[in-house]
Every structure is written in structure tokens, then in C-alpha cells.
Design an enzyme around this catalytic site. Structure first.
Site, short mmCIF file in Angstrom:
data_model
loop_
_atom_site.label_atom_id
_atom_site.label_comp_id
_atom_site.label_asym_id
_atom_site.label_seq_id
_atom_site.Cartn_x
_atom_site.Cartn_y
_atom_site.Cartn_z
CD GLU A 203 -4.81 4.66 14.66
OE1 GLU A 203 -4.86 6.00 14.60
OE2 GLU A 203 -4.79 3.86 13.90
NE ARG B 234 -2.74 5.54 12.29
CZ ARG B 234 -2.89 5.11 11.14
NH1 ARG B 234 -2.31 5.29 10.15
NH2 ARG B 234 -3.97 4.61 10.91
NE ARG C 166 -4.62 -6.12 15.61
CZ ARG C 166 -4.00 -6.48 16.85
NH1 ARG C 166 -4.48 -7.53 17.57
NH2 ARG C 166 -2.99 -5.58 17.48
CE1 TYR D 261 -6.24 -0.94 5.90
CE2 TYR D 261 -4.47 -2.40 5.30
CZ TYR D 261 -4.89 -1.39 5.72
OH TYR D 261 -4.03 -0.48 6.28
NE ARG E 178 6.30 8.88 -4.31
CZ ARG E 178 5.53 9.30 -3.26
NH1 ARG E 178 5.96 10.01 -2.41
NH2 ARG E 178 4.11 9.27 -3.44
NE ARG F 27 -2.92 0.40 3.25
CZ ARG F 27 -4.42 0.86 3.07
NH1 ARG F 27 -4.93 0.30 2.29
NH2 ARG F 27 -4.63 1.81 3.57
CG ASP G 261 -7.38 2.89 1.15
OD1 ASP G 261 -7.26 2.95 2.15
OD2 ASP G 261 -6.29 2.93 0.10
N1 UDP Z 1 3.71 0.67 8.08
C1 UDP Z 1 4.79 0.43 8.80
N2 UDP Z 1 5.34 1.39 9.26
C2 UDP Z 1 4.81 2.89 9.02
C3 UDP Z 1 3.54 2.86 8.33
C4 UDP Z 1 2.87 1.90 7.77
O1 UDP Z 1 5.58 -0.73 8.46
O2 UDP Z 1 5.38 3.78 9.82
C5 UDP Z 1 3.18 -0.63 7.26
C6 UDP Z 1 2.28 -1.39 8.25
O3 UDP Z 1 2.44 -2.64 7.85
C7 UDP Z 1 0.92 -0.85 7.90
C8 UDP Z 1 0.82 -0.76 6.41
O4 UDP Z 1 2.04 0.01 6.18
O5 UDP Z 1 -0.08 -1.74 8.09
C9 UDP Z 1 -0.26 0.23 5.67
O6 UDP Z 1 0.03 1.43 6.48
P1 UDP Z 1 -1.40 2.34 6.04
O7 UDP Z 1 -0.75 3.72 6.64
O8 UDP Z 1 -1.52 2.24 4.82
O9 UDP Z 1 -2.43 2.06 7.05
P2 UDP Z 1 -3.78 2.62 7.41
O10 UDP Z 1 -3.66 4.13 7.46
O11 UDP Z 1 -4.69 1.93 6.52
O12 UDP Z 1 -4.01 2.13 8.87
#
Ligand code: UDP
Length: 368
Positions: A300, A280, A249, A348, A176, A172, A350
């Protein structure tokens, strides 16, 4: 008693988009929701003049011009670009993984230097076809970034070892080799000015809405409420968990109003080390460039879902995917019921994908 064309279970994005399309085509809809408010998980609560994303941060992003035009009928979007910062011990890194991250991690400047380091770190691992999230992450970014920015965060978020999680979760995130901190690759991005609730309110215009109404109670006394049902709740609950519970989850938010203007200088700061219990901190005002004197933050915490609490993320591992397929087979046989949304499809999703799925569903369903 009036019989509606559609009973829509869940006033979230899927249900609301379907309701809007159906009403537009002259159908009658009754939308019911267990909660005391509409908008599902994109609901925002106003605290100190700030839209607080009560069920977690929602940043709208899409590559589809059609979906972007569609949502823009219901709200104007600001020009917020998501650029989270990752905090690992006493180090800060930009996300997603890009040249800013690499140059901070390895004190390098050029894409070639970054690629060389990643290649070196990958070399000894012998991963040809990544089979799980760990292998996928290691083969994309090497060991340093995996250990510092992915492993701890992912295991906190999902409560599972990275080797037990599907590779697509990490895909996801963009990777870059340019200096660009935009978390998404999508062409269109923003936060609706005035919050998300207004979008759903507009989508539900013309439908009847009953809140604080549990489908399973309601249907006992209203079997003939509608000709068809659009069900966006948990698919396993619909079938009375007969094959067992699907796993989810859940997230818990500790929200605090702080008597200061700017707590962390960014909307999203990820805490990627295992030892910090939350994943976060969201500072909501920064989604809308807020200038209020106070600020609202949400820590969170991720945990396993149990009956009675809100399910958030479906866990698309092998075991749960197989269980979901069993429920899906029952769903296909269920005449006059359409299953949709994140919980109905156990996906999952968006927000843009939810809208797309709801529009597709409406197109198929509302042929004339
Ligand atoms: N992820 C990570 N470190 C980070 C942010 C995301 O390893 O700092 C990984 C983690 O496995 C997560 C996935 O990337 O489940 C997808 O993150 P995303 O931000 O898309 O999750 P959401 O915002 O949907 O909770």
C-alpha cells in the site's frame, strides 16, 4: 419516464444502506455509480479463491449492538481479530501499543515499568494540552514509540508533518497496559464470510442499479430522474470546486499473486520506517483463515490525491475543515439533496459509523 423517489449517487455502504431502508418503506430508488461494480471501497475481487480487498483492508468492528445486528442480517461474520505487526528496520513489534510492544521495546515485564518509562520520556516535553498528532502521540507513548512506530508511518500515510495533523487520528488506536494485541476496543469484530460484496448486493435488492454511470453526465439528460437525491460523492465536486479543491489522500496498491502458501504470517504488517516507500503489506487470505496453495499480497502506497484518481482519506486539518464548512453551507441550501458518506461528509468514517449515519439519515428522511 418513471420518476424515482430517490436517486442515490454511489453504490457504496452509505448509499446501499439508505437504499435498503427506503425500499423497505416502499420508496423507489435508482442507485448509480461511476465504477463498474457496486460496494464502493469495500468491494472485494476474488483472486485464486481469496477475497482481495481491492480498495484497502476493511475490517468490520463496532461497539454498537444495533449496528452489529444490522449487518448480521446480510452476512455471517467470521471471528477474525485484527492484530497488525509493525516492522521497523530489523525489529518487529505488536500493535496496537500494548504490553507486548512495550516489553519488546524496553525489555520490561510489568505495566508499572512501562508507565514509568513513558512518564520519563514525556517529562521534559511540557505538553499539557496536545495540539497536534505529534504532541498527542508523545504524551501518550513517549519518544521511543513515537520515533519508531508512529512518526515515519504517519508522515508516509498523510504526506504531512505530524505537527500539522489533528490529534484525533492517533486517538483511533487503543493504548493498553495489558498483553492484548487486538487492534480495536470494539465489542464486535469480524470479516463477512463470502466477502463484503454480498452484503451490498443484498442491501441493493429492490433498487434499480446503473453502473458505469457518472452523475454529472447522467443528470444532464435526466434532471427529473427522482424527487430527491442522496449524493455520496465528493462534496466539492458536486459544487464544481467553486471554493477550490478539498484535499484527500489516496492509496495505490501493488497487488501480487505469490506461489507460496503463507508470505508474512499475518494479514497486516505495517512498515513504520520512512525509508520503505509503502506503509503496509496486506496478505488477504489471513482475513479469512484461507488455506489456498497460493497467496495474494498488496503493498500500500499513500500519495496526495489529484483529479482523476480515487480519493480515499479526507484530510481533516484546519485548512480543509474550513473549506469543507464553506461547502457544507452550500449543501444546506441545496433543496432535495442529501449529502452522505465519507466523501459527501468529508469525514474519516469507519464502516460502522457510515452505517449508523445512513440509518440516522434514513430515519429522519423516511418519517412515514
Ligand atoms: N499509526 C501509526 N503507526 C502504525 C499504525 C497507525 O502511527 O503502525 C497511526 C497513523 O497516524 C495512522 C493512525 O494511527 O494514520 C490511524 O491508523 P489506522 O490503522 O486506524 O488507519 P486506517 O486503517 O484507517 O488507515
Amino acid at each position: 419516464m418513471k420518476q424515482y423517489d430517490y436517486l442515490i449517487v454511489g453504490a457504496g455502504l452509505f448509499g446501499a444502506v439508505f437504499a435498503h431502508e427506503a425500499t423497505r418503506k416502499g420508496r423507489t430508488c435508482l442507485v448509480i455509480d461511476r465504477r463498474e461494480h457496486i460496494a464502493g471501497n469495500i468491494y472485494c475481487e476474488k483472486i485464486e479463491g481469496i477475497h482481495v480487498h481491492k480498495y484497502g483492508a476493511h475490517i468490520f468492528h463496532t461497539s454498537s449492538r444495533e449496528i452489529w445486528d444490522y449487518v448480521n442480517q446480510f452476512a455471517e461474520f467470521n471471528n477474525y481479530i485484527n492484530s497488525p505487526v509493525a516492522s521497523y528496520k530489523d525489529e518487529l513489534y505488536n500493535l496496537p501499543f500494548n504490553m507486548n510492544t512495550f516489553s519488546k521495546m524496553w525489555n520490561i515485564k510489568t505495566p508499572n515499568e512501562a508507565k514509568e518509562i513513558i512518564e520519563k520520556q514525556k517529562a521534559g516535553l511540557n505538553i499539557s494540552e496536545p495540539k497536534n498528532l505529534e504532541e498527542q502521540a508523545l504524551s501518550l507513548v513517549g519518544t521511543d514509540i513515537y520515533e519508531k512506530l508512529i512518526k515515519g508511518y504517519t508522515e508516509k500515510q498523510w504526506g504531512r508533518d505530524c505537527r500539522e495533523l489533528p490529534a484525533f487520528i492517533i486517538k483511533r488506536l487503543p493504548l493498553r497496559f495489558i498483553y492484548d494485541n487486538n487492534y480495536f476496543n470494539d465489542r464486535y469484530q469480524g470479516i463477512p464470510i463470502g466477502g463484503y460484496n454480498g452484503i451490498v448486493e443484498k442491501l441493493l435488492e429492490g433498487s434499480d442499479v446503473l453502473l458505469n454511470t457518472d452523475y454529472f453526465d447522467y443528470i444532464k439528460t435526466h434532471q427529473n430522474a427522482a424527487k430527491k437525491t442522496v449524493y455520496t460523492g465528493m462534496i466539492d465536486e458536486y459544487f464544481n470546486f467553486q471554493f477550490g479543491h478539498l484535499e484527500y489522500r489516496t492509496v495505490r496498491f501493488e497487488t501480487e499473486v505469490l506461489d507460496e502458501e503463507n508470505y508474512q504470517g499475518n494479514a497486516v504488517v505495517n512498515y513504520t520506517e520512512r525509508e520503505i516507500p509503502y506503509t503496509r503489506i496486506i496478505e488477504h487470505k489471513h482475513f479469512e483463515f484461507g488455506t489456498q496453495p497460493k497467496t495474494v499480497i498488496s503493498r500500500e502506497y499513500s500519495s496526495e490525491w489529484k483529479p482523476g484518481i480515487e480519493p480515499y482519506y479526507p484530510i481533516n486539518d484546519e485548512k480543509n475543515s474550513a473549506l469543507f464548512r464553506q461547502y457544507q453551507q452550500l449543501a444546506e441550501k441545496e433543496e432535495n439533496v442529501i449529502f452522505g458518506g465519507r466523501l459527501g461528509n468529508y469525514q474519516y468514517y469507519d464502516m460502522d459509523k457510515v452505517i449508523e449515519a445512513a440509518l440516522d439519515c434514513a430515519k429522519r428522511e423516511l418519517v412515514c
